[in-house]
Design an enzyme around this catalytic site. Sequence first.
Site, mmCIF file in Angstrom:
data_model
loop_
_atom_site.group_PDB
_atom_site.id
_atom_site.type_symbol
_atom_site.label_atom_id
_atom_site.label_comp_id
_atom_site.label_asym_id
_atom_site.label_seq_id
_atom_site.Cartn_x
_atom_site.Cartn_y
_atom_site.Cartn_z
ATOM 1 C CB CYS A 2 -0.876 -0.030 1.280
ATOM 2 S SG CYS A 2 -2.015 -1.240 1.185
ATOM 3 N NE ARG A 27 4.919 1.128 0.261
ATOM 4 C CZ ARG A 27 5.541 1.365 1.221
ATOM 5 N NH1 ARG A 27 6.785 1.574 1.451
ATOM 6 N NH2 ARG A 27 4.856 1.083 2.389
ATOM 7 C CD1 TRP A 74 -0.036 -6.414 -1.784
ATOM 8 C CD2 TRP A 74 -0.744 -6.899 0.398
ATOM 9 N NE1 TRP A 74 0.364 -7.827 -1.180
ATOM 10 C CE2 TRP A 74 -0.031 -8.024 0.189
ATOM 11 C CE3 TRP A 74 -1.421 -6.830 1.694
ATOM 12 C CZ2 TRP A 74 0.122 -9.089 0.859
ATOM 13 C CZ3 TRP A 74 -1.006 -7.888 2.604
ATOM 14 C CH2 TRP A 74 -0.249 -9.046 1.909
ATOM 15 C CG ASN A 100 -1.094 2.717 3.551
ATOM 16 O OD1 ASN A 100 -1.700 2.602 2.454
ATOM 17 N ND2 ASN A 100 0.293 3.101 3.402
ATOM 18 C CD GLU A 491 17.376 -14.676 1.355
ATOM 19 O OE1 GLU A 491 17.052 -13.603 0.605
ATOM 20 O OE2 GLU A 491 16.592 -14.863 2.521
ATOM 21 C CE LYS A 495 15.632 -12.682 -1.997
ATOM 22 N NZ LYS A 495 15.011 -13.208 -0.755
ATOM 23 C CD GLU A 498 10.910 -13.523 -1.298
ATOM 24 O OE1 GLU A 498 10.620 -13.064 -0.675
ATOM 25 O OE2 GLU A 498 12.185 -13.432 -1.688
ATOM 26 C CG HIS A 514 16.292 -36.898 10.566
ATOM 27 N ND1 HIS A 514 15.942 -37.891 11.230
ATOM 28 C CD2 HIS A 514 17.330 -36.434 10.495
ATOM 29 C CE1 HIS A 514 17.128 -38.068 11.843
ATOM 30 N NE2 HIS A 514 18.078 -37.253 11.296
ATOM 31 C CE LYS A 613 12.283 -4.100 -0.615
ATOM 32 N NZ LYS A 613 13.263 -5.101 -0.886
#
Length: 618
Positions: A2, A27, A74, A100, A491, A495, A498, A514, A613
Amino acid sequence: MCGIIGYIGGRQAQPLLLEGLHRMEYRGYDSAGIAVQADGVHGVRKIAGKINVLEEVLYRDPVAGTAGIGHTRWATHGPPTTLNAHPHSEASSRTVLVHNGIIENYEILRTKLQELGHVFVSETDTEVLVHLIDEVFEGNLEQAVAAALSRVQGTYGIAVMHVADPDKIVVARNGSPLLIGIGDGDSEEMFVASDVAAVLAHTRKVVYLDDGELAVLTREGHEIIAVTDFGASGTQRLINREVSHIDWDLDQIERGGFEHFMLKEIFEQPDTVRDAMRGRLLEEEGTAHLGGLRELADFLDDVKRIVITACGTSWHAALVGEYLLEELARIPVEVEYASEYRYRRPIVTAGTLVIAISQSGETADTLAAMREARRRGAPVMGIVNVVGSSIARETDGGVYIHSGPEIGVASTKAFTGQLTVLAQFALYMARRRGLTLLEGREIVAGLRALPEQIERALEQDELISRVAHEYHETSNALYLGRGYNFPVALEGALKLKEISYIHAEGYPAAEMKHGPIALIDENMPVVFIAPTDAVYHKVVANIEEVKARGGRVIAIVSDGDSQLAERVDHAIPVPRTIDCLQPLVSVIPLQLLAYRIAVMRGCNVDQPRNLAKSVTVE
């Protein structure tokens, strides 16, 4: 998530509002709209979809006027439709508002307002605000806004206009960031925005609002007042707030010839890592100087326990920080999801330091966790990127990562900036706790070498593109690492999912047996982070286990490791550094791999679906 932009001055508002909305596209949003005030009416134009769709609407049906507000939404309450888009107004369109945040008691307020005859047309929580302000309006907009907000529970950053009190924009903040932009030079104009990027083309002078504050913007200037003052004697106490100067350059929020912001930011990392160390490393003393920790210095000498709280990519950086601080400084560290920390009655004992990590400095969950820690008596240190952000202002001390604006929704350079700061903080703490001068100098030398090593890792982009081409149609991927590189595996997996929408999971390599090993077959790539570090031979054994089950292995290996390169399907070499700094180099190929795969799949890399964002709602 937003975005809010507002303008009042001598120029036409429509193009300035659209420009500001474009600056905030990174964003994440699903609808957009503007409202412009002129001649006693509000011209409202809004649409579900991207800003270029709104521009088409405005090309056919423009709005004239020199005061206006705009918004990118958003979705939280109600799907992304034109009716649910902002700005919102009541039936007569006297009041218009953008918001927002989340109004938690909106259902109760909505029912009461409906009983008074108000008709609602959207599914949003925001619409109750505009009706509530209109209901209590008696000629003065700021008084009406304050009266309405006194009945509201939740978070908000709002900008409001009313035709019966024209030539002003009233804004207020509680838990959702807002700043005021002051027109440069002799221009009599004011801006309001939720993101400095929205006003950077027109001014570098900004004033940040704090929670519980309301501001009145006119062409001549601004006044800041505590919302609660309106309910007191009627005499408002004006708040004097220091004007901040923004050092970012406009070209930092442009793509600069790169296809996407994310790719630009990946390739900026040699420079941003340098910036995160600039003026901080003391080579002779084998330590780091972190000026933002002056107020905490005495406490840090006696700290007994550290809790790091963060979300998403920052949480992965925090995990590396845990390894760094425990190994180098021998301080017990716990890493907490910020969204969970505030709700589980955390134990804060004497000598506990809490570190809050956030790129934006506005992450709602991290802010709330930080405030909970302070309420329980813990001093809080911040690691943030955005100067003047809420976390930066509310912590007892902290360190900026100096990465410049990060536009791509999927964080890259902020992650390596956070790791660079955490490594320096761990070095600073370790030298105060017995790390030898020789060991300290070794780490300083390792830090100094990182920018050039990252540049060499970036040279593997062509090789990574070939690997990406082979696997861009896969449905699942597994990322494995051990020690310092386990958080890097997390990470790397984040990525990929995402921006490419491929399901990916990160695990400690030994944990593969496991459960995840059941998923491995010839169709599932397994990415190993396997530099020649202290656990290298253990990781090689895990690679053999995957190969024995027909799995296809992509390995991040150290330069010159020809033996492992011959055992895996694809080896991506990176420079070798000391173990505690290896994540800063190992993560680079994983960022590029995710990026190249996403581009080959035709995904919107800079604005991946459903993501924002800066997550400023809980």
